[in-house]
Design an enzyme around this catalytic site. Structure first.
Site, mmCIF file in Angstrom:
data_model
loop_
_atom_site.group_PDB
_atom_site.id
_atom_site.type_symbol
_atom_site.label_atom_id
_atom_site.label_comp_id
_atom_site.label_asym_id
_atom_site.label_seq_id
_atom_site.Cartn_x
_atom_site.Cartn_y
_atom_site.Cartn_z
ATOM 1 N N ASN A 44 -3.625 -13.722 4.250
ATOM 2 C CA ASN A 44 -3.318 -13.313 5.626
ATOM 3 C C ASN A 44 -3.492 -11.805 5.683
ATOM 4 O O ASN A 44 -2.650 -11.059 5.185
ATOM 5 C CB ASN A 44 -1.867 -13.711 5.957
ATOM 6 C CG ASN A 44 -1.408 -13.168 7.297
ATOM 7 O OD1 ASN A 44 -2.215 -12.682 8.089
ATOM 8 N ND2 ASN A 44 -0.099 -13.241 7.544
ATOM 9 N N TRP A 45 -4.616 -11.383 6.263
ATOM 10 C CA TRP A 45 -4.933 -9.944 6.254
ATOM 11 C C TRP A 45 -4.107 -9.172 7.278
ATOM 12 O O TRP A 45 -4.159 -7.931 7.304
ATOM 13 C CB TRP A 45 -6.427 -9.738 6.522
ATOM 14 C CG TRP A 45 -7.327 -10.307 5.456
ATOM 15 C CD1 TRP A 45 -6.947 -10.907 4.279
ATOM 16 C CD2 TRP A 45 -8.754 -10.343 5.461
ATOM 17 N NE1 TRP A 45 -8.055 -11.317 3.563
ATOM 18 C CE2 TRP A 45 -9.173 -10.980 4.266
ATOM 19 C CE3 TRP A 45 -9.731 -9.907 6.366
ATOM 20 C CZ2 TRP A 45 -10.526 -11.187 3.952
ATOM 21 C CZ3 TRP A 45 -11.073 -10.102 6.056
ATOM 22 C CH2 TRP A 45 -11.460 -10.732 4.859
ATOM 23 N N LYS A 46 -3.404 -9.881 8.127
ATOM 24 C CA LYS A 46 -2.598 -9.243 9.182
ATOM 25 C C LYS A 46 -3.450 -8.227 9.967
ATOM 26 O O LYS A 46 -4.636 -8.428 10.138
ATOM 27 C CB LYS A 46 -1.346 -8.592 8.588
ATOM 28 C CG LYS A 46 -0.558 -9.568 7.716
ATOM 29 C CD LYS A 46 0.827 -9.087 7.436
ATOM 30 C CE LYS A 46 1.477 -9.973 6.386
ATOM 31 N NZ LYS A 46 2.898 -9.703 6.211
ATOM 32 N N HIS A 106 4.261 -17.597 12.048
ATOM 33 C CA HIS A 106 4.567 -16.589 11.012
ATOM 34 C C HIS A 106 5.836 -15.855 11.434
ATOM 35 O O HIS A 106 6.059 -15.615 12.629
ATOM 36 C CB HIS A 106 3.391 -15.616 10.870
ATOM 37 C CG HIS A 106 3.532 -14.720 9.683
ATOM 38 N ND1 HIS A 106 4.360 -13.619 9.682
ATOM 39 C CD2 HIS A 106 2.970 -14.775 8.452
ATOM 40 C CE1 HIS A 106 4.295 -13.032 8.498
ATOM 41 N NE2 HIS A 106 3.455 -13.713 7.728
ATOM 42 N N GLU A 113 6.587 -12.876 11.458
ATOM 43 C CA GLU A 113 6.350 -11.668 12.268
ATOM 44 C C GLU A 113 6.106 -12.036 13.728
ATOM 45 O O GLU A 113 6.452 -11.280 14.635
ATOM 46 C CB GLU A 113 5.177 -10.861 11.669
ATOM 47 C CG GLU A 113 5.609 -10.170 10.385
ATOM 48 C CD GLU A 113 4.493 -9.915 9.382
ATOM 49 O OE1 GLU A 113 3.309 -10.010 9.735
ATOM 50 O OE2 GLU A 113 4.831 -9.643 8.204
ATOM 51 N N GLU A 150 8.033 -19.242 3.665
ATOM 52 C CA GLU A 150 8.019 -17.798 3.457
ATOM 53 C C GLU A 150 9.396 -17.229 3.783
ATOM 54 O O GLU A 150 9.709 -17.008 4.963
ATOM 55 C CB GLU A 150 6.990 -17.139 4.381
ATOM 56 C CG GLU A 150 5.576 -17.622 4.181
ATOM 57 C CD GLU A 150 4.563 -16.581 4.621
ATOM 58 O OE1 GLU A 150 3.759 -16.183 3.783
ATOM 59 O OE2 GLU A 150 4.613 -16.140 5.776
ATOM 60 N N GLY A 190 6.465 -8.791 2.035
ATOM 61 C CA GLY A 190 6.123 -7.372 1.957
ATOM 62 C C GLY A 190 7.178 -6.499 1.298
ATOM 63 O O GLY A 190 7.129 -5.274 1.417
ATOM 64 N N SER A 208 5.532 -11.797 -1.180
ATOM 65 C CA SER A 208 5.328 -10.932 -2.342
ATOM 66 C C SER A 208 4.673 -11.630 -3.533
ATOM 67 O O SER A 208 5.008 -11.342 -4.688
ATOM 68 C CB SER A 208 6.661 -10.280 -2.749
ATOM 69 O OG SER A 208 7.128 -9.435 -1.705
ATOM 70 N N GLY A 260 -0.041 -11.956 1.681
ATOM 71 C CA GLY A 260 -0.272 -10.852 2.599
ATOM 72 C C GLY A 260 -0.910 -9.684 1.868
ATOM 73 O O GLY A 260 -2.118 -9.647 1.629
ATOM 74 N N GLY A 261 -0.083 -8.728 1.453
ATOM 75 C CA GLY A 261 -0.560 -7.483 0.845
ATOM 76 C C GLY A 261 -1.600 -7.671 -0.247
ATOM 77 O O GLY A 261 -2.651 -6.997 -0.239
HETATM 78 C C1 PEP Z 1 2.878 -12.867 4.603
HETATM 79 O O1 PEP Z 1 2.994 -12.029 5.479
HETATM 80 O O2 PEP Z 1 2.527 -14.022 4.918
HETATM 81 C C2 PEP Z 1 3.165 -12.489 3.231
HETATM 82 C C3 PEP Z 1 3.500 -13.418 2.407
HETATM 83 O O3 PEP Z 1 3.088 -11.141 2.934
HETATM 84 P P1 PEP Z 1 3.260 -10.484 1.451
HETATM 85 O O4 PEP Z 1 2.428 -11.304 0.496
HETATM 86 O O5 PEP Z 1 2.746 -9.097 1.619
HETATM 87 O O6 PEP Z 1 4.693 -10.559 1.117
#
Ligand code: PEP
Length: 253
Positions: A11-13, A100, A102, A170, A176, A215, A236-237
């Site tokens: 997920n590149w956000k 999600h 967010e 999640e 993050g 994470s 994500g990251g």
């Molecule tokens: C996400 O936003 O779906 C996520 C899991 O982010 P991260 O891997 O950066 O925690």
């Protein structure tokens, strides 16, 4: 042995410009090429909406699927700034992330809204990745399982199948932050999520992929991805670096 394949999803956000998306998707495709055989897992990248068509063209002849990060619950109409799942499909997507945390936190998305998005995504021919997970306060209050069960009950379509639905667990506090639940906690929660799914859709729940997200990075990927009820990761990251994304996938080979 489970028939469920591992799905490694990025997920590149809201990160990067088109040149970055071109480089990232091209680098992941190149790594699969160099590997020289079909990797044992499935791959998905979810770029920012405006980059979807470009990325879809780059990965067209590869095994990398493309997904949207969100969609509207209406097919079309007066929804300025929103994207219909039909548009995502048309742009080259086969998946879309819905619910999600967010989106739930920043856009007031409720289970009802997430459900409607997942339903229309399925009708449009997209596989919906339905995100659930507890906040830190809910975890501290011992409500993790209750929250997940409520979200499964409220945001998963009644006709969900392994063909049209993926669940992503999640924990909001792990996104993050570099913090994660223990592997033991993740397995226990995924087992309860599968049971809640079975209460809703019956034996089909055994075939539905349940991803862990929060994470995930190369150093902890194996620990999570080898758990019996974890069928992949939503990343994500670490999905913004081709080397890290690939290293996470490699943990499943
Ligand atoms: C996400 O936003 O779906 C996520 C899991 O982010 P991260 O891997 O950066 O925690």
């Amino acid at each position: 042995m489970s028939e469920r394949k591992i799905l490694i999803a990025g997920n590149w956000k809201m990160n990067g410009l088109t040149k970055d998306a071109v480089e990232l998707s091209g680098s992941i495709a190149a790594k699969i090429d160099v590997y020289g055989k079909e990797p044992e897992c499935e791959f998905l990248v979810c770029p920012p909406t405006v980059q979807i068509s470009t990325v879809a063209e780059i990965v067209e002849d590869t095994m990398i699927a493309v997904g949207g990060q969100d969609c509207h619950f209406a097919e079309k109409g007066a929804h300025t700034g929103d994207t219909s799942p039909y548009m995502l499909k048309d742009a080259g997507c086969s998946f879309v992330i819905v619910g999600h945390s967010e989106r739930r936190a920043n856009h007031g998305e409720t289970d009802e809204i997430v459900l409607k998005k997942a339903e229309l995504a399925n009708t449009a021919g997209l596989k919906a990745i339905i995100c659930i997970g507890e906040t830190e306060a809910e975890k501290d209050a011992g409500k993790t399982i209750d929250v997940c069960k409520t979200q499964i009950g409220g945001s998963v379509p009644a006709n969900a199948t392994a063909e049209n639905t993926v669940i992503a667990y999640e924990p909001v506090w792990a996104i993050g932050t570099g913090r994660t639940p223990t592997a033991e906690d993740v397995q226990a929660t995924h087992k309860e999520i599968r049971a809640a799914l079975a209460a809703k859709i019956g034996g089909e729940a055994d075939k539905v992929q349940i991803l862990y997200g929060g994470s995930v990075k190369p150093s902890n990927a194996k620990e999570f991805l080898s758990l019996p009820d974890v069928d992949g990761a939503l990343i994500g990251g670490a999905s913004l670096k081709a080397d890290d994304f690939w290293a996470i996938a490699e943990a499943t080979f």
